[in-house]
Design an enzyme around this catalytic site. Structure first.
Site, PDB file in Angstrom:
ATOM      1  CG  ASP A  69      -1.825   7.577   0.314  1.00 17.08           C
ATOM      2  OD1 ASP A  69      -0.979   8.474   0.206  1.00 17.08           O
ATOM      3  OD2 ASP A  69      -2.612   7.263  -0.594  1.00 17.08           O
TER       4      ASP A  69
ATOM      5  CG  ASN B 166      -1.707  11.992  -5.806  1.00 13.16           C
ATOM      6  OD1 ASN B 166      -1.414  12.962  -6.486  1.00 13.16           O
ATOM      7  ND2 ASN B 166      -2.826  11.891  -5.128  1.00 13.16           N
TER       8      ASN B 166
ATOM      9  CE  LYS C 186      -5.286  15.246  -1.972  1.00 15.90           C
ATOM     10  NZ  LYS C 186      -5.136  13.835  -2.340  1.00 15.90           N
TER      11      LYS C 186
ATOM     12  CB  THR D  10      -2.418   2.971  -3.585  1.00 11.36           C
ATOM     13  OG1 THR D  10      -2.842   4.159  -2.921  1.00 11.36           O
ATOM     14  CG2 THR D  10      -2.111   3.323  -5.029  1.00 11.36           C
TER      15      THR D  10
ATOM     16  CD  GLU E  74      -4.017   9.619   3.986  1.00 10.92           C
ATOM     17  OE1 GLU E  74      -4.397  10.753   3.651  1.00 10.92           O
ATOM     18  OE2 GLU E  74      -4.354   8.595   3.386  1.00 10.92           O
TER      19      GLU E  74
ATOM     20  CE  LYS F 243     -12.497  10.918  -8.463  1.00 13.60           C
ATOM     21  NZ  LYS F 243     -11.051  10.621  -8.558  1.00 13.60           N
ATOM     22  CD  GLU F 244     -14.035   7.823  -4.071  1.00 12.87           C
ATOM     23  OE1 GLU F 244     -13.073   8.599  -3.841  1.00 12.87           O
ATOM     24  OE2 GLU F 244     -14.080   7.086  -5.060  1.00 12.87           O
TER      25      GLU F 244
ATOM     26  CG  ASP G 183      -1.613   1.273   1.490  1.00 14.13           C
ATOM     27  OD1 ASP G 183      -2.263   1.747   0.546  1.00 14.13           O
ATOM     28  OD2 ASP G 183      -1.518   1.832   2.611  1.00 14.13           O
TER      29      ASP G 183
HETATM   30  C1  XBP Z   1      -5.435   6.171   0.870  1.00 15.49           C
HETATM   31  C2  XBP Z   1      -6.525   7.111   0.670  1.00 15.49           C
HETATM   32  C3  XBP Z   1      -6.395   8.165  -0.322  1.00 15.49           C
HETATM   33  C4  XBP Z   1      -5.688   9.398   0.070  1.00 15.49           C
HETATM   34  C5  XBP Z   1      -6.014  10.492  -0.921  1.00 15.49           C
HETATM   35  O1  XBP Z   1      -5.937   4.896   1.271  1.00 15.49           O
HETATM   36  O2  XBP Z   1      -7.578   6.973   1.248  1.00 15.49           O
HETATM   37  O3  XBP Z   1      -7.685   8.541  -0.620  1.00 15.49           O
HETATM   38  O4  XBP Z   1      -6.082   9.774   1.371  1.00 15.49           O
HETATM   39  O5  XBP Z   1      -5.739  10.137  -2.208  1.00 15.49           O
HETATM   40  P1  XBP Z   1      -5.041   3.600   1.118  1.00 15.49           P
HETATM   41  P2  XBP Z   1      -6.571  10.768  -3.456  1.00 15.49           P
HETATM   42  O6  XBP Z   1      -3.714   3.891   1.770  1.00 15.49           O
HETATM   43  O7  XBP Z   1      -5.781   2.524   1.877  1.00 15.49           O
HETATM   44  O8  XBP Z   1      -4.905   3.259  -0.329  1.00 15.49           O
HETATM   45  O9  XBP Z   1      -6.980  12.148  -3.076  1.00 15.49           O
HETATM   46  O10 XBP Z   1      -5.610  10.737  -4.612  1.00 15.49           O
HETATM   47  O11 XBP Z   1      -7.775   9.884  -3.683  1.00 15.49           O
HETATM   48 MG    MG Z   2      -2.887   3.144   3.531  1.00 14.94          MG
END
Ligand code: XBP
Ligand code: MG
Length: 256
Positions: free
Chosen positions: A15, A132, A89, A126, A22, A58-59, A13
Protein backbone atom coordinates in the site's frame (compact mmCIF):
# COMPACT_ATOMS: atom_id res chain seq x y z
CA UNK A 1 33.49 -13.40 10.84
CA UNK A 2 30.14 -12.96 9.06
CA UNK A 3 30.13 -13.32 5.23
CA UNK A 4 30.18 -10.18 3.05
CA UNK A 5 26.62 -8.88 2.58
CA UNK A 6 25.16 -9.49 -0.89
CA UNK A 7 21.84 -8.28 -2.25
CA UNK A 8 19.86 -11.51 -2.49
CA UNK A 9 16.31 -10.34 -1.73
CA UNK A 10 14.19 -7.34 -2.63
CA UNK A 11 11.24 -6.83 -0.30
CA UNK A 12 8.29 -4.62 -1.24
CA UNK A 13 5.63 -3.01 0.86
CA UNK A 14 2.31 -2.86 -1.02
CA UNK A 15 0.00 0.00 0.00
CA UNK A 16 1.43 3.31 -1.13
CA UNK A 17 4.60 1.64 -2.46
CA UNK A 18 3.58 -0.72 -5.26
CA UNK A 19 0.39 1.27 -5.95
CA UNK A 20 -1.41 4.33 -4.61
CA UNK A 21 -4.09 2.25 -2.96
CA UNK A 22 -5.03 4.37 0.01
CA UNK A 23 -6.98 7.47 -1.12
CA UNK A 24 -8.90 5.98 -4.04
CA UNK A 25 -8.89 2.37 -2.90
CA UNK A 26 -8.97 1.52 0.79
CA UNK A 27 -10.55 4.84 1.83
CA UNK A 28 -13.35 4.54 -0.72
CA UNK A 29 -13.98 0.92 0.26
CA UNK A 30 -14.23 1.83 3.96
CA UNK A 31 -16.85 4.45 3.07
CA UNK A 32 -18.77 1.97 0.92
CA UNK A 33 -18.82 -0.52 3.78
CA UNK A 34 -20.05 2.15 6.22
CA UNK A 35 -22.87 3.15 3.85
CA UNK A 36 -23.88 -0.47 3.24
CA UNK A 37 -24.07 -1.00 7.02
CA UNK A 38 -26.34 2.06 7.34
CA UNK A 39 -23.69 4.12 9.12
CA UNK A 40 -23.39 7.83 8.37
CA UNK A 41 -19.62 7.83 8.84
CA UNK A 42 -17.48 9.32 6.08
CA UNK A 43 -13.71 9.25 5.88
CA UNK A 44 -12.68 12.32 3.91
CA UNK A 45 -9.23 12.60 2.29
CA UNK A 46 -7.83 14.77 5.15
CA UNK A 47 -9.42 12.65 7.89
CA UNK A 48 -8.01 9.51 6.28
CA UNK A 49 -4.57 11.12 6.34
CA UNK A 50 -4.83 11.29 10.11
CA UNK A 51 -6.34 7.80 10.42
CA UNK A 52 -3.42 6.31 8.47
CA UNK A 53 -1.36 6.82 11.64
CA UNK A 54 -2.99 3.55 12.70
CA UNK A 55 -1.97 0.64 10.45
CA UNK A 56 -4.37 -2.18 9.68
CA UNK A 57 -7.99 -1.73 8.62
CA UNK A 58 -9.59 -3.30 11.69
CA UNK A 59 -7.28 -1.38 13.99
CA UNK A 60 -8.10 1.82 12.07
CA UNK A 61 -11.87 1.33 12.48
CA UNK A 62 -11.43 0.73 16.22
CA UNK A 63 -9.31 3.87 16.56
CA UNK A 64 -11.92 5.92 14.64
CA UNK A 65 -14.68 4.61 16.89
CA UNK A 66 -12.79 5.47 20.05
CA UNK A 67 -11.85 8.94 18.87
CA UNK A 68 -14.77 10.11 16.72
CA UNK A 69 -17.78 7.97 17.66
CA UNK A 70 -17.36 7.40 21.40
CA UNK A 71 -21.10 7.02 21.94
CA UNK A 72 -21.64 4.50 19.15
CA UNK A 73 -23.44 1.35 20.25
CA UNK A 74 -22.90 -1.55 17.85
CA UNK A 75 -25.64 -4.12 17.26
CA UNK A 76 -23.23 -6.85 18.38
CA UNK A 77 -20.06 -7.05 20.41
CA UNK A 78 -17.35 -4.77 18.96
CA UNK A 79 -15.00 -7.74 18.55
CA UNK A 80 -17.52 -9.18 16.13
CA UNK A 81 -18.83 -5.94 14.65
CA UNK A 82 -15.42 -4.62 13.53
CA UNK A 83 -14.27 -7.78 11.69
CA UNK A 84 -17.66 -8.00 9.93
CA UNK A 85 -17.52 -4.37 8.84
CA UNK A 86 -13.93 -4.89 7.73
CA UNK A 87 -14.85 -8.00 5.74
CA UNK A 88 -17.38 -5.90 3.81
CA UNK A 89 -14.69 -3.27 3.22
CA UNK A 90 -12.36 -5.97 1.86
CA UNK A 91 -15.07 -7.05 -0.58
CA UNK A 92 -15.60 -3.48 -1.83
CA UNK A 93 -11.84 -2.90 -2.08
CA UNK A 94 -11.38 -5.96 -4.26
CA UNK A 95 -14.27 -4.85 -6.47
CA UNK A 96 -12.46 -1.54 -6.99
CA UNK A 97 -9.26 -3.37 -7.92
CA UNK A 98 -11.12 -5.61 -10.36
CA UNK A 99 -12.27 -2.47 -12.17
CA UNK A 100 -8.56 -1.92 -12.91
CA UNK A 101 -8.48 1.67 -11.73
CA UNK A 102 -5.47 1.40 -9.45
CA UNK A 103 -2.24 1.02 -11.47
CA UNK A 104 1.25 0.14 -10.29
CA UNK A 105 3.46 3.13 -9.47
CA UNK A 106 6.23 4.11 -11.93
CA UNK A 107 9.14 1.70 -12.07
CA UNK A 108 7.61 -1.07 -9.96
CA UNK A 109 7.09 -3.60 -12.77
CA UNK A 110 10.44 -2.73 -14.36
CA UNK A 111 12.38 -3.22 -11.11
CA UNK A 112 10.58 -6.47 -10.29
CA UNK A 113 11.35 -7.85 -13.75
CA UNK A 114 15.01 -6.81 -13.54
CA UNK A 115 15.43 -8.31 -10.07
CA UNK A 116 13.79 -11.53 -11.20
CA UNK A 117 16.08 -11.76 -14.26
CA UNK A 118 19.11 -11.36 -11.98
CA UNK A 119 17.92 -14.11 -9.67
CA UNK A 120 17.30 -11.69 -6.79
CA UNK A 121 14.53 -13.16 -4.65
CA UNK A 122 11.29 -11.17 -4.37
CA UNK A 123 8.98 -10.90 -1.39
CA UNK A 124 6.23 -8.75 0.12
CA UNK A 125 5.75 -7.47 3.67
CA UNK A 126 2.47 -5.66 4.22
CA UNK A 127 -0.05 -4.77 6.86
CA UNK A 128 -2.95 -5.24 4.48
CA UNK A 129 -5.14 -8.34 4.17
CA UNK A 130 -3.54 -11.18 2.16
CA UNK A 131 -6.41 -11.47 -0.33
CA UNK A 132 -6.12 -7.73 -1.07
CA UNK A 133 -2.50 -8.21 -2.04
CA UNK A 134 -3.33 -11.10 -4.34
CA UNK A 135 -6.15 -9.10 -5.93
CA UNK A 136 -3.87 -6.11 -6.53
CA UNK A 137 -1.07 -8.21 -8.04
CA UNK A 138 -3.52 -10.02 -10.31
CA UNK A 139 -5.17 -6.80 -11.49
CA UNK A 140 -1.89 -4.94 -12.10
CA UNK A 141 1.08 -7.29 -12.66
CA UNK A 142 -0.31 -10.40 -14.29
CA UNK A 143 -3.04 -12.99 -13.70
CA UNK A 144 -0.38 -15.04 -11.87
CA UNK A 145 1.21 -11.93 -10.29
CA UNK A 146 1.40 -13.52 -6.82
CA UNK A 147 3.73 -16.20 -8.13
CA UNK A 148 6.39 -13.56 -8.81
CA UNK A 149 6.95 -13.45 -5.03
CA UNK A 150 8.53 -16.20 -3.01
CA UNK A 151 6.78 -15.12 0.21
CA UNK A 152 3.85 -12.74 0.73
CA UNK A 153 3.76 -11.86 4.43
CA UNK A 154 0.52 -10.02 5.10
CA UNK A 155 -2.08 -8.81 7.60
CA UNK A 156 -2.81 -10.70 10.78
CA UNK A 157 -0.04 -13.28 10.29
CA UNK A 158 1.90 -11.51 13.05
CA UNK A 159 0.33 -10.11 16.21
CA UNK A 160 1.85 -6.63 15.97
CA UNK A 161 1.54 -4.67 12.72
CA UNK A 162 4.00 -2.03 11.41
CA UNK A 163 5.70 0.03 12.86
CA UNK A 164 6.59 -3.11 14.84
CA UNK A 165 9.27 -5.10 12.99
CA UNK A 166 7.39 -8.42 13.36
CA UNK A 167 6.30 -8.77 9.72
CA UNK A 168 9.89 -8.31 8.56
CA UNK A 169 11.25 -10.76 11.14
CA UNK A 170 8.62 -13.27 10.02
CA UNK A 171 9.49 -12.78 6.35
CA UNK A 172 13.26 -13.12 6.80
CA UNK A 173 12.77 -16.28 8.81
CA UNK A 174 10.41 -17.77 6.21
CA UNK A 175 12.86 -16.96 3.40
CA UNK A 176 15.93 -18.02 5.33
CA UNK A 177 17.65 -14.83 4.23
CA UNK A 178 19.72 -12.47 6.38
CA UNK A 179 18.60 -8.87 6.91
CA UNK A 180 22.00 -7.72 5.67
CA UNK A 181 21.38 -9.47 2.32
CA UNK A 182 18.11 -7.67 1.64
CA UNK A 183 16.79 -4.29 0.53
CA UNK A 184 13.30 -2.96 1.28
CA UNK A 185 11.09 -0.50 -0.61
CA UNK A 186 8.59 1.33 1.63
CA UNK A 187 6.46 4.48 1.41
CA UNK A 188 5.71 5.49 5.01
CA UNK A 189 7.42 6.31 8.29
CA UNK A 190 5.70 3.34 9.95
CA UNK A 191 6.91 1.01 7.21
CA UNK A 192 10.45 2.40 7.36
CA UNK A 193 10.48 2.04 11.15
CA UNK A 194 9.40 -1.60 10.90
CA UNK A 195 12.09 -2.42 8.34
CA UNK A 196 14.89 -0.53 10.08
CA UNK A 197 14.10 -2.15 13.42
CA UNK A 198 14.52 -5.51 11.68
CA UNK A 199 17.98 -4.38 10.49
CA UNK A 200 16.97 -3.78 6.87
CA UNK A 201 18.27 -1.07 4.56
CA UNK A 202 15.31 0.75 3.07
CA UNK A 203 14.52 2.97 0.09
CA UNK A 204 11.44 5.16 0.49
CA UNK A 205 9.18 6.29 -2.36
CA UNK A 206 6.87 8.90 -0.87
CA UNK A 207 3.28 9.63 -1.85
CA UNK A 208 0.74 12.34 -1.17
CA UNK A 209 -0.01 11.02 2.32
CA UNK A 210 3.57 10.38 3.45
CA UNK A 211 5.60 13.14 1.76
CA UNK A 212 6.21 15.12 4.99
CA UNK A 213 7.05 12.23 7.27
CA UNK A 214 10.47 11.55 8.81
CA UNK A 215 12.60 9.36 6.55
CA UNK A 216 15.99 10.16 8.03
CA UNK A 217 16.76 6.45 8.46
CA UNK A 218 16.24 5.59 4.77
CA UNK A 219 19.17 4.96 2.41
CA UNK A 220 17.40 6.97 -0.32
CA UNK A 221 14.13 8.95 -0.47
CA UNK A 222 12.45 9.42 -3.86
CA UNK A 223 9.11 10.61 -5.15
CA UNK A 224 8.85 7.31 -7.09
CA UNK A 225 11.16 4.65 -8.52
CA UNK A 226 11.29 6.37 -11.90
CA UNK A 227 11.53 5.07 -15.44
CA UNK A 228 14.17 5.72 -18.12
CA UNK A 229 11.77 8.28 -19.65
CA UNK A 230 10.24 9.47 -16.35
CA UNK A 231 12.87 10.78 -13.96
CA UNK A 232 12.42 10.50 -10.21
CA UNK A 233 13.14 13.41 -7.88
CA UNK A 234 15.65 12.68 -5.14
CA UNK A 235 14.31 13.97 -1.81
CA UNK A 236 17.23 12.69 0.31
CA UNK A 237 20.31 10.55 -0.23
CA UNK A 238 22.67 9.87 -3.14
CA UNK A 239 21.21 8.37 -6.33
CA UNK A 240 24.64 8.36 -8.02
CA UNK A 241 23.43 10.51 -10.88
CA UNK A 242 20.72 8.04 -11.88
CA UNK A 243 17.22 9.21 -12.77
CA UNK A 244 15.50 5.89 -12.11
CA UNK A 245 16.17 3.09 -9.65
CA UNK A 246 17.52 0.01 -11.38
CA UNK A 247 19.23 -3.04 -9.93
CA UNK A 248 22.68 -1.53 -10.31
CA UNK A 249 21.65 1.41 -8.11
CA UNK A 250 19.92 -1.04 -5.76
CA UNK A 251 23.21 -2.96 -5.39
CA UNK A 252 25.10 0.29 -4.69
CA UNK A 253 22.55 1.40 -2.08
CA UNK A 254 22.70 -1.99 -0.45
CA UNK A 255 26.52 -1.82 -0.24
CA UNK A 256 26.61 1.78 0.99
C1 XBP B 1 -1.12 -0.42 4.89
C2 XBP B 1 -2.26 -0.32 5.78
C3 XBP B 1 -3.45 -1.11 5.53
C4 XBP B 1 -4.43 -0.59 4.56
C5 XBP B 1 -5.74 -1.33 4.74
O1 XBP B 1 0.10 -0.20 5.60
O2 XBP B 1 -2.20 0.34 6.79
O3 XBP B 1 -4.10 -1.19 6.74
O4 XBP B 1 -4.60 0.79 4.77
O5 XBP B 1 -5.60 -2.68 4.65
P1 XBP B 1 1.48 -0.68 4.99
P2 XBP B 1 -6.61 -3.69 5.44
O6 XBP B 1 1.57 -0.15 3.58
O7 XBP B 1 2.54 -0.05 5.86
O8 XBP B 1 1.55 -2.17 5.04
O9 XBP B 1 -7.93 -3.02 5.53
O10 XBP B 1 -6.64 -4.94 4.60
O11 XBP B 1 -6.01 -3.93 6.81
MG1 MG C 1 2.78 1.34 2.78
Amino acid sequence: MSPTPKLRALIFDVDGTMADTERDGHRVAFNQAFAAAGLDWHWSVPLYSELLAVTGGKERIRHYLNKYQPNFEPSTDLDRFIPELHAAKTKYYQQLLAQGEIPLRPGVRRLLEEAHTQGVRLAIATTSTQSNVTALLESTLAPDGSSWFEVIAAGDIVPRKKPAPDIYHYLLERMGVAAQDSLVIEDSHHGLKAAVQAGLKTVVTVNEYTRNQDFSEAVLVLDHLGEPDQSFTVLAGDARGMNYLDMSLAHHLHES
